[in-house]
Write an enzyme that holds these catalytic residues in place. Structure first.
Site, PDB file in Angstrom:
ATOM      1  N   ASP A  83       6.495  -0.593 -10.926  1.00 19.67           N
ATOM      2  CA  ASP A  83       6.655  -1.438  -9.744  1.00 19.67           C
ATOM      3  C   ASP A  83       7.046  -2.854 -10.189  1.00 19.67           C
ATOM      4  O   ASP A  83       6.402  -3.430 -11.076  1.00 19.67           O
ATOM      5  CB  ASP A  83       5.297  -1.454  -8.999  1.00 19.67           C
ATOM      6  CG  ASP A  83       5.397  -2.029  -7.602  1.00 19.67           C
ATOM      7  OD1 ASP A  83       6.491  -2.009  -7.024  1.00 19.67           O
ATOM      8  OD2 ASP A  83       4.343  -2.470  -7.080  1.00 19.67           O
ATOM      9  N   HIS A 198       3.699  -8.756   0.511  1.00 14.96           N
ATOM     10  CA  HIS A 198       2.575  -8.119  -0.186  1.00 14.96           C
ATOM     11  C   HIS A 198       1.239  -8.708   0.275  1.00 14.96           C
ATOM     12  O   HIS A 198       1.181  -9.835   0.766  1.00 14.96           O
ATOM     13  CB  HIS A 198       2.708  -8.322  -1.702  1.00 14.96           C
ATOM     14  CG  HIS A 198       3.900  -7.617  -2.289  1.00 14.96           C
ATOM     15  ND1 HIS A 198       4.959  -8.283  -2.848  1.00 14.96           N
ATOM     16  CD2 HIS A 198       4.187  -6.305  -2.391  1.00 14.96           C
ATOM     17  CE1 HIS A 198       5.853  -7.403  -3.276  1.00 14.96           C
ATOM     18  NE2 HIS A 198       5.418  -6.192  -3.009  1.00 14.96           N
ATOM     19  N   GLY A 233       5.380  -4.027   0.634  1.00 11.41           N
ATOM     20  CA  GLY A 233       4.437  -4.700   1.531  1.00 11.41           C
ATOM     21  C   GLY A 233       4.166  -3.871   2.769  1.00 11.41           C
ATOM     22  O   GLY A 233       4.052  -4.390   3.876  1.00 11.41           O
ATOM     23  N   SER A 235       1.553  -1.879   3.569  1.00 12.82           N
ATOM     24  CA  SER A 235       0.183  -1.504   3.940  1.00 12.82           C
ATOM     25  C   SER A 235      -0.057  -1.774   5.419  1.00 12.82           C
ATOM     26  O   SER A 235       0.481  -2.731   5.993  1.00 12.82           O
ATOM     27  CB  SER A 235      -0.835  -2.302   3.106  1.00 12.82           C
ATOM     28  OG  SER A 235      -1.079  -1.651   1.877  1.00 12.82           O
ATOM     29  N   ASN A 275       5.651   1.455   0.007  1.00 14.71           N
ATOM     30  CA  ASN A 275       4.719   0.967  -1.020  1.00 14.71           C
ATOM     31  C   ASN A 275       3.372   0.550  -0.429  1.00 14.71           C
ATOM     32  O   ASN A 275       3.314  -0.279   0.486  1.00 14.71           O
ATOM     33  CB  ASN A 275       5.332  -0.247  -1.720  1.00 14.71           C
ATOM     34  CG  ASN A 275       6.420   0.136  -2.696  1.00 14.71           C
ATOM     35  OD1 ASN A 275       6.914   1.255  -2.684  1.00 14.71           O
ATOM     36  ND2 ASN A 275       6.791  -0.792  -3.551  1.00 14.71           N
ATOM     37  N   THR A 278      -2.433  -2.698  -1.012  1.00 19.27           N
ATOM     38  CA  THR A 278      -3.507  -3.436  -0.351  1.00 19.27           C
ATOM     39  C   THR A 278      -4.498  -2.522   0.379  1.00 19.27           C
ATOM     40  O   THR A 278      -5.722  -2.715   0.285  1.00 19.27           O
ATOM     41  CB  THR A 278      -2.886  -4.447   0.632  1.00 19.27           C
ATOM     42  OG1 THR A 278      -2.141  -5.392  -0.145  1.00 19.27           O
ATOM     43  CG2 THR A 278      -3.927  -5.169   1.453  1.00 19.27           C
TER      44      THR A 278
HETATM   45  P1  13P Z   1       1.007  -3.944   0.076  1.00 19.75           P
HETATM   46  O1  13P Z   1       0.448  -5.211  -0.463  1.00 19.75           O
HETATM   47  O2  13P Z   1       1.381  -4.077   1.512  1.00 19.75           O
HETATM   48  O3  13P Z   1       0.125  -2.782  -0.156  1.00 19.75           O
HETATM   49  O4  13P Z   1       2.391  -3.662  -0.698  1.00 19.75           O
HETATM   50  C1  13P Z   1       2.404  -3.101  -1.983  1.00 19.75           C
HETATM   51  C2  13P Z   1       3.743  -3.169  -2.623  1.00 19.75           C
HETATM   52  O5  13P Z   1       4.761  -3.431  -2.004  1.00 19.75           O
HETATM   53  C3  13P Z   1       3.807  -2.899  -4.061  1.00 19.75           C
HETATM   54  O6  13P Z   1       5.083  -3.089  -4.589  1.00 19.75           O
HETATM   55  O1  G3H Z   2       3.755  -5.914  -6.062  1.00 14.88           O
HETATM   56  C1  G3H Z   2       2.655  -5.988  -5.573  1.00 14.88           C
HETATM   57  C2  G3H Z   2       1.631  -4.975  -5.789  1.00 14.88           C
HETATM   58  O2  G3H Z   2       0.701  -4.995  -4.767  1.00 14.88           O
HETATM   59  C3  G3H Z   2       1.023  -5.085  -7.144  1.00 14.88           C
HETATM   60  O3  G3H Z   2       0.146  -6.142  -7.218  1.00 14.88           O
HETATM   61  O4  G3H Z   2       0.583  -7.223  -9.433  1.00 14.88           O
HETATM   62  O5  G3H Z   2      -1.632  -7.450  -8.285  1.00 14.88           O
HETATM   63  O6  G3H Z   2      -0.945  -5.272  -9.290  1.00 14.88           O
HETATM   64  P1  G3H Z   2      -0.501  -6.557  -8.641  1.00 14.88           P
HETATM   65 ZN    ZN Z   3       6.258  -4.646  -3.876  1.00 13.91          ZN
END
Ligand code: 13P
Ligand code: G3H
Ligand code: ZN
Length: 354
Positions: A83, A198, A233, A235, A275, A278
């Site tokens: 990711d 996010h 983002g 969630s 994705n 959260t």
């Molecule tokens: P959320 O923060 O909405 O869960 O998004 C996660 C995400 O896009 C990870 O790349």
């Molecule tokens: O890209 C955003 C994801 O929620 C990952 O977050 O870098 O805190 O693992 P993180």
């Molecule tokens: Zn992301």
């Protein structure tokens, strides 16, 4: 071994009109929960780890945990995806440790903070595609900067993302530019900016079309009907999890995430990867708060983590069912990376302009 590439998985999802939740993995318990939910619903699995998660878990532990999931559930196709890779080196190290797919997020510069120029994004992404496709590995690119259409602010979460104001057009992927980007880079999937960000604080009210621009996704899909679109983002930030956290010592201001119905609408318009990080964090940490408040003398970490595992399983089951990937696992026969590389070489999987 049922390791699958993102490209093959999303091609199947596109052909059959469903979406794949891409679950971020942070530790053993989150991985176990996502896998249990997939097993219970006979779903293919899309596991992803961010750079921060790789550092937190350590690449060697993460690699063996992922491989353990593949060994434990040989009947499920499992894609291992990086990711938000920030540069070629990060993507290369992921490929070398066994990821079957990488994201090169060139919407930001390598510092993962500064919005990049278009040409930079194209050239960085294209170089990752060249290396990855030669190995049969898939690539997700990103065009447009994630941020809030309500406030105009870019989003900064855990050190990732732009911290400042942006014009509305930078916060929305331009459909014509998207066509050019896909043609020039040859990415297998394209992450788009449409007002999501996010973390938990996405919207201050239930989003409508002004602040969650699903119409932009529909316009991109009209121009790029064969390109798999990705919603970051995504969630839902469910009210029951906000309430759970706040009822047990938390202090989260009221917030709104992406409603499941909007994601279902996106799936009808080419969104194939959704994705989710959260929601998993909230389910796990809310459950831990609840258990600890109700069992004040407990210090057994297994007992503390177990209710969270159950809540994450339930959440993932719901996503698998709502996005339509439940029941699809047994219909997919994963191709090896060598077979995928041969297909790229033969031009069968070409997305790049000739
Ligand atoms: P959320 O923060 O909405 O869960 O998004 C996660 C995400 O896009 C990870 O790349
Ligand atoms: O890209 C955003 C994801 O929620 C990952 O977050 O870098 O805190 O693992 P993180
Ligand atoms: Zn992301």
């Amino acid at each position: 071994m049922a390791l699958i590439t993102l490209r093959q998985l999303l091609d199947h999802a596109g052909e059959h009109g469903y979406g794949m939740p891409a679950f971020n993995i942070t530790n053993l318990e989150t991985l176990q929960s996502v896998m249990e939910a997939a097993d219970k619903t006979n779903s293919p699995v899309l596991l992803q780890a961010s750079r921060t998660a790789r550092i937190y878990m350590d690449d060697i532990f993460l690699k063996h945990m992922f491989m353990a999931a593949v060994e434990r559930y040989p009947h499920l196709p499992i894609c291992l995806h990086l990711d938000h890779g920030n540069e070629l080196g990060t993507c290369m190290s992921a490929m070398e440790m066994g990821f079957s797919s990488v994201m090169m997020d060139g919407s930001l510069e390598a510092d993962a903070k500064t919005p990049s120029e278009y040409d930079y994004n194209v050239s960085e992404t294209a170089s990752v595609v060249e290396v990855a496709h030669a190995r049969g590995i898939s690539v997700e690119g990103e065009l447009g900067v994630l941020g809030s259409l309500e406030t105009g602010m870019g989003e900064k979460e855990d050190g990732h993302g732009f911290d400042g104001m942006l014009e509305r057009n930078k916060l929305l992927t331009d459909p014509t530019e998207a066509m050019d980007f896909v043609a020039q880079t040859g990415v297998d999937a394209l992450a788009v900016a449409c007002g999501t960000s996010h973390g938990a604080y996405k919207f201050s009210r239930r989003p409508n079309g002004d602040i969650l621009a699903m119409d932009v996704i529909e316009k991109i899909h009209a121009k790029l009907p064969d390109t798999h679109l990705v919603m970051h983002g995504a969630s839902g930030v469910p009210q029951y999890l906000q309430d759970l956290i706040n009822a047990h010592g938390g202090d989260m201001p009221q917030t709104f995430g992406v409603p499941l119905e909007e994601i279902e609408r996106g799936i009808k318009s080419g969104v194939r990867k959704i994705n989710i990080d959260t929601d998993i964090r909230m389910a796990m940490s809310g459950s831990m708060r609840e258990f600890l408040q109700e069992n004040r003398s407990s210090f057994d970490i297994r007992a503390i983590l177990k209710p969270g595992r159950k809540r994450v399983v339930d959440l993932c089951i719901e996503r698998n069912e709502r996005f339509g990937c439940a029941g699809q696992a047994e219909k997919i026969k994963p191709l090896s990376l060598t077979q995928m590389a041969e297909r790229y070489t033969a031009g069968i999987l070409r997305t790049k302009a000739a």
